[in-house]
Design an enzyme around this catalytic site. Sequence first.
Site: not given
Length: 197
Positions: A13-14, A66, A93-94, A108, A110, A146, A175
């Site tokens: 979780g950085s 899922r 993957v949602l 998000n 990436h 993505d 990031e």
Amino acid sequence: MTRRVAIFLSGGGSNMRALVEDMADDHPARPALVLSNNADAGGIAWARARGIATEVVDHRPHGADRAGFEAEIAARIATYGIDIICLAGFMRVLTAGFVTPWQGRMINIHPSLLPKYRGLNTHARAIAAGEREAGCTVHEVTPALDDGPILGQARVVVRPDDTPERLAARVLEQEHILYPMALRRFAAGETAPLYLP
């Protein structure tokens, strides 16, 4: 109005930490929930230690279901009054069934300069292709992997002696700068892309 943010993660979780630390200052949003599919995720322990609400929804009992996994996530987050979801290393993957109701409210980060190198192994692929630049992208989440409108990008020079690990470490530094900036702007209603040098 302060926006309530849920941050989804699977590991240390950085990026979540960078977001939470930025929200400690004058900010249009605040962290309301950290959710993981992994009970052992370091990010969950870090959030709990700081008094942030946490939820764990293990994907494994759901197997190939899922929709069932996502329905449990939706049920867990429903009570928190979430306005924005930030995916920060959430390694599931949602599907469109989950994403579509949140479209325009889910973002998000990436580790590539999208639209290049969607999916996994982005740094190795960039090096193999002879790219001179790599980087990261914050984007709105859509049902396509993505994809979605770009909110920000930061660039990193690919060095001749780079390995995927070295490149990943330098991209991760960017990031941690880009994602908080992008969330701050997004929570304030600003969606024009931000490009860092």
